[in-house]
Write an enzyme that holds these catalytic residues in place. Structure first.
Site, PDB file in Angstrom:
ATOM      1  N   LYS A 110      61.140   1.557 -31.866  1.00 20.91           N
ATOM      2  CA  LYS A 110      62.387   1.401 -32.551  1.00 20.91           C
ATOM      3  C   LYS A 110      61.802   0.668 -33.942  1.00 20.91           C
ATOM      4  O   LYS A 110      60.941  -0.307 -34.039  1.00 20.91           O
ATOM      5  CB  LYS A 110      63.231   0.504 -32.251  1.00 20.91           C
ATOM      6  CG  LYS A 110      64.681   0.779 -32.142  1.00 20.91           C
ATOM      7  CD  LYS A 110      65.642  -0.150 -31.142  1.00 20.91           C
ATOM      8  CE  LYS A 110      66.982  -0.021 -31.429  1.00 20.91           C
ATOM      9  NZ  LYS A 110      67.670  -1.079 -30.866  1.00 20.91           N
TER      10      LYS A 110
HETATM   11  C1  E4P Z   1      70.954  -0.495 -30.565  1.00 19.57           C
HETATM   12  O1  E4P Z   1      70.182   0.273 -30.841  1.00 19.57           O
HETATM   13  C2  E4P Z   1      71.252  -1.861 -31.362  1.00 19.57           C
HETATM   14  O2  E4P Z   1      70.513  -2.600 -31.199  1.00 19.57           O
HETATM   15  C3  E4P Z   1      72.720  -2.280 -30.773  1.00 19.57           C
HETATM   16  O3  E4P Z   1      73.671  -1.551 -30.341  1.00 19.57           O
HETATM   17  C4  E4P Z   1      73.172  -3.221 -31.768  1.00 19.57           C
HETATM   18  O4  E4P Z   1      74.311  -3.787 -31.371  1.00 19.57           O
HETATM   19  P1  E4P Z   1      75.116  -5.041 -31.942  1.00 19.57           P
HETATM   20  O5  E4P Z   1      75.587  -4.840 -33.326  1.00 19.57           O
HETATM   21  O6  E4P Z   1      76.255  -5.195 -30.801  1.00 19.57           O
HETATM   22  O7  E4P Z   1      74.051  -6.128 -31.935  1.00 19.57           O
END
Ligand code: E4P
Length: 219
Positions: free
Chosen positions: A83
């Site tokens: 990521k």
């Molecule tokens: C996924 O890849 C993200 O890190 C995640 O969905 C972020 O979600 P949040 O906005 O609830 O922290």
């Protein structure tokens, strides 16, 4: 449509897998910190449970250091996806990763042009954060619609992961739009099953069956 589980909690992942609702996993530093475990240990355990892609996040902000982290992370298991944040240095790193065959999930996407940049760099996945947009009174799902249209216009292979999902309706909308993947927190995933008429109907069936005083026996 694929469901990823947005968690670093292995018990939640095991349960989602048992339901057949875990085509992959996404983590981020916040989710890993919540578990209070060694990063590599938890990522390797998740990778051993899950058959599909597991996103582990790079935590530096220069292209060369992101690439070094990406090389390291992707050596931990064959199903690791790195990521990378949607910043200029991140996009440089995505391009380099693509040249080396390292899969990437470009994260923190909040605009269609950001998504276009990521696809042009060769990102394997793009993660538009719909819930965080909703939080600031923007239509998060409208972003998903725009990205899908743009990717379709130009035939990009980058898959769209609807992220920052807050409720089952986000997932319904994502499915209606044809998004490739939704990454879903465990508590939201568990709500997919719920309908009051299911509960009422089952209660009635079981009560009526009880009246029969019979069993289903193996023959
Ligand atoms: C996924 O890849 C993200 O890190 C995640 O969905 C972020 O979600 P949040 O906005 O609830 O922290």
């Amino acid at each position: 449509m694929k469901f990823f589980v947005d968690t670093a909690n292995v018990e939640q992942i095991r349960q989602a897998k048992a339901w057949g609702l875990c085509d992959g996993v996404t983590t981020n530093p916040t989710l890993v910190a919540r578990e209070g475990r060694d990063f590599r240990e938890v990522i390797e355990e998740i990778c051993s449970i899950v058959d599909g892609p597991v996103s582990a996040e790079a935590v530096t902000t220069e292209a060369d250091s992101i690439l070094a982290e990406a090389r390291e992370l992707s050596s931990w298991a064959p199903n690791i996806v790195v990521k990378i944040p949607l910043i200029p240095e991140g996009i440089k790193a995505v391009r380099m990763c693509a040249q080396e065959g390292i899969k990437t999930n470009v994260t923190l996407c909040f605009s269609p042009l950001q998504a276009l940049i990521a696809a042009k760099a060769g990102a394997s996945y793009i993660s538009p954060f719909v819930g965080r947009l909703d939080d600031i009174s923007h239509q998060g799902m409208e972003l998903v619609h725009q990205i899908l249209q743009i990717y379709q216009n130009y035939g990009f292979q980058t898959e769209v992961i609807v992220a920052s999902v807050r409720n089952p309706l986000h997932v319904v909308e994502a499915a209606m739009m044809g998004a490739h993947i939704a990454t879903v927190p465990f508590d939201v995933l568990a709500k997919f099953f719920n309908h009051p008429l299911t509960d009422v109907g089952l209660k009635r069936f079981l009560a009526d069956w009880e009246k029969l005083q019979q069993e289903i026996k193996s023959s």
